[in-house]
Motif scaffolding. Structure first.
Motif, mmCIF file in Angstrom:
data_model
loop_
_atom_site.group_PDB
_atom_site.id
_atom_site.type_symbol
_atom_site.label_atom_id
_atom_site.label_comp_id
_atom_site.label_asym_id
_atom_site.label_seq_id
_atom_site.Cartn_x
_atom_site.Cartn_y
_atom_site.Cartn_z
ATOM 1 N N ALA A 16 0.840 -1.209 0.000
ATOM 2 C CA ALA A 16 0.000 0.000 0.000
ATOM 3 C C ALA A 16 0.874 1.258 0.000
ATOM 4 N N ILE A 17 1.910 1.258 0.802
ATOM 5 C CA ILE A 17 2.822 2.405 0.831
ATOM 6 C C ILE A 17 3.424 2.612 -0.562
ATOM 7 N N LEU A 22 3.975 5.564 -5.617
ATOM 8 C CA LEU A 22 4.100 5.600 -7.076
ATOM 9 C C LEU A 22 3.007 6.453 -7.699
ATOM 10 N N ARG A 23 1.788 6.323 -7.193
ATOM 11 C CA ARG A 23 0.676 7.132 -7.717
ATOM 12 C C ARG A 23 0.967 8.618 -7.524
ATOM 13 N N LEU A 24 1.410 8.989 -6.331
ATOM 14 C CA LEU A 24 1.715 10.401 -6.059
ATOM 15 C C LEU A 24 2.888 10.893 -6.907
ATOM 16 N N PHE A 25 3.917 10.069 -7.067
ATOM 17 C CA PHE A 25 5.051 10.462 -7.905
ATOM 18 C C PHE A 25 4.578 10.712 -9.333
ATOM 19 N N GLU A 26 3.709 9.855 -9.830
ATOM 20 C CA GLU A 26 3.209 9.988 -11.197
ATOM 21 C C GLU A 26 2.281 11.194 -11.351
ATOM 22 N N GLN A 37 3.174 13.023 2.769
ATOM 23 C CA GLN A 37 2.050 12.836 1.846
ATOM 24 C C GLN A 37 1.833 11.348 1.541
ATOM 25 N N ILE A 38 2.923 10.636 1.341
ATOM 26 C CA ILE A 38 2.816 9.201 1.055
ATOM 27 C C ILE A 38 2.212 8.476 2.259
ATOM 28 N N ALA A 39 2.732 8.774 3.447
ATOM 29 C CA ALA A 39 2.222 8.126 4.658
ATOM 30 C C ALA A 39 0.741 8.432 4.849
ATOM 31 N N ASP A 40 0.357 9.683 4.628
ATOM 32 C CA ASP A 40 -1.041 10.074 4.772
ATOM 33 C C ASP A 40 -1.922 9.310 3.778
ATOM 34 N N ALA A 41 -1.499 9.229 2.536
ATOM 35 C CA ALA A 41 -2.282 8.528 1.507
ATOM 36 C C ALA A 41 -2.412 7.037 1.829
ATOM 37 N N ALA A 42 -1.360 6.451 2.407
ATOM 38 C CA ALA A 42 -1.364 5.027 2.746
ATOM 39 C C ALA A 42 -1.980 4.761 4.118
ATOM 40 N N GLU A 43 -2.355 5.841 4.806
ATOM 41 C CA GLU A 43 -2.956 5.753 6.146
ATOM 42 C C GLU A 43 -2.036 5.064 7.148
ATOM 43 N N VAL A 44 -0.758 5.493 7.105
ATOM 44 C CA VAL A 44 0.224 5.043 8.083
ATOM 45 C C VAL A 44 0.963 6.274 8.595
ATOM 46 N N GLN A 100 0.780 -8.094 -12.550
ATOM 47 C CA GLN A 100 0.879 -6.977 -11.606
ATOM 48 C C GLN A 100 2.335 -6.667 -11.279
ATOM 49 N N GLN A 101 3.165 -7.704 -11.144
ATOM 50 C CA GLN A 101 4.585 -7.477 -10.872
ATOM 51 C C GLN A 101 5.275 -6.837 -12.073
ATOM 52 N N TRP A 102 4.912 -7.247 -13.286
ATOM 53 C CA TRP A 102 5.483 -6.616 -14.480
ATOM 54 C C TRP A 102 5.073 -5.145 -14.540
ATOM 55 N N GLU A 103 3.820 -4.854 -14.218
ATOM 56 C CA GLU A 103 3.360 -3.455 -14.238
ATOM 57 C C GLU A 103 4.123 -2.628 -13.213
ATOM 58 N N LEU A 104 4.364 -3.184 -12.023
ATOM 59 C CA LEU A 104 5.156 -2.489 -11.009
ATOM 60 C C LEU A 104 6.562 -2.215 -11.548
ATOM 61 N N GLU A 105 7.166 -3.199 -12.207
ATOM 62 C CA GLU A 105 8.500 -3.003 -12.773
ATOM 63 C C GLU A 105 8.502 -1.881 -13.808
ATOM 64 N N ARG A 106 7.506 -1.852 -14.671
ATOM 65 C CA ARG A 106 7.440 -0.788 -15.688
ATOM 66 C C ARG A 106 7.301 0.583 -15.033
ATOM 67 N N ARG A 107 6.451 0.699 -14.039
ATOM 68 C CA ARG A 107 6.262 1.981 -13.352
ATOM 69 C C ARG A 107 7.561 2.418 -12.677
ATOM 70 N N ARG A 108 8.223 1.490 -11.997
ATOM 71 C CA ARG A 108 9.488 1.804 -11.334
ATOM 72 C C ARG A 108 10.508 2.305 -12.352
ATOM 73 N N GLN A 109 10.622 1.604 -13.463
ATOM 74 C CA GLN A 109 11.623 1.955 -14.460
ATOM 75 C C GLN A 109 11.338 3.315 -15.099
ATOM 76 N N ARG A 110 10.082 3.619 -15.351
ATOM 77 C CA ARG A 110 9.743 4.933 -15.917
ATOM 78 C C ARG A 110 10.168 6.046 -14.959
ATOM 79 N N LEU A 111 9.943 5.836 -13.667
ATOM 80 C CA LEU A 111 10.353 6.848 -12.688
ATOM 81 C C LEU A 111 11.872 6.976 -12.639
ATOM 82 N N VAL A 112 12.563 5.852 -12.641
ATOM 83 C CA VAL A 112 14.032 5.893 -12.604
ATOM 84 C C VAL A 112 14.564 6.671 -13.800
#
Length: 196
Positions: A16-17, A22-26, A37-44, A100-112
């Protein structure tokens, strides 16, 4: 709470974190997004964030696939050449990634690719990846974890993979089919790097 339930709860909180980060970064940009902001969005709480990720950068850079690859290296049968072991382990690890893991990898790589400070940290991570793979290769051969030849093999294999993956970063991130290029690179390495 049982250990299994506790571990599932921790994995759910970590996911969730990462998802909210990733959503906020995007949405608003990496630099404009704060840990609060991340902690607030993830409710932690922010302290909970830091229990899961040492820094904001680590939300993007922590690679869950590395441990899977190292486990697959260790599980390969004895008596196989080190580069073959790495190629087989990579194939096994990536063949088992969910959509879902491939999508996470793509999102991570785009940010990098888009964030200079993340690109700089990735260079440091390459050294860590070499250490992980070299340690597993050395262990299989009954050598010390800092064995020079194991480190050279690991560095050559990771270098071969890096040589073919950047082209995928410029499109839509690494896709499941891109592993064929990684396998070709590792096969070329296995065969002594012939040209042509």
């Amino acid at each position: 709470m049982t250990n299994g339930l506790r571990e599932r709860k921790k994995a759910k909180t970590r996911a969730a974190i990462r998802e909210h980060a990733l959503r906020l970064f995007e949405e608003q940009g990496y630099a404009a997004t704060t840990v609060d902001q991340i902690a607030d969005a993830a409710e932690v709480s922010p302290s909970t964030f830091f229990r899961y990720f040492p820094s904001k950068e680590d939300v993007v850079l922590v690679d869950d696939v590395d441990a899977v690859v190292v486990g697959a290296i260790r599980a390969q049968p004895a008596g196989i050449a080190p580069v073959t072991v790495i190629r087989r382990a990579m194939r096994e690890a990536f063949a088992n990634l969910s959509p879902q893991q491939w999508e996470l990898e793509r999102r991570r790589q785009r940010l990098v690719l888009a964030v200079p400070e993340l690109r700089v940290r990735v260079l440091h991570q390459m050294t860590e990846a070499i250490d992980l793979v070299a340690g597993a290769i050395a262990e299989r051969a009954g050598l010390p974890s800092d064995d020079f030849s194991a480190r050279v093999v690991a560095g050559a294999a990771i270098g071969a993979m890096l040589a073919v993956l950047p082209t995928a970063y410029y499109a839509d991130g690494v896709q499941p089919g891109d592993f064929d290029r990684v396998e070709q690179a590792l096969t070329l390495l296995e065969n002594g790097l012939p040209l042509g």
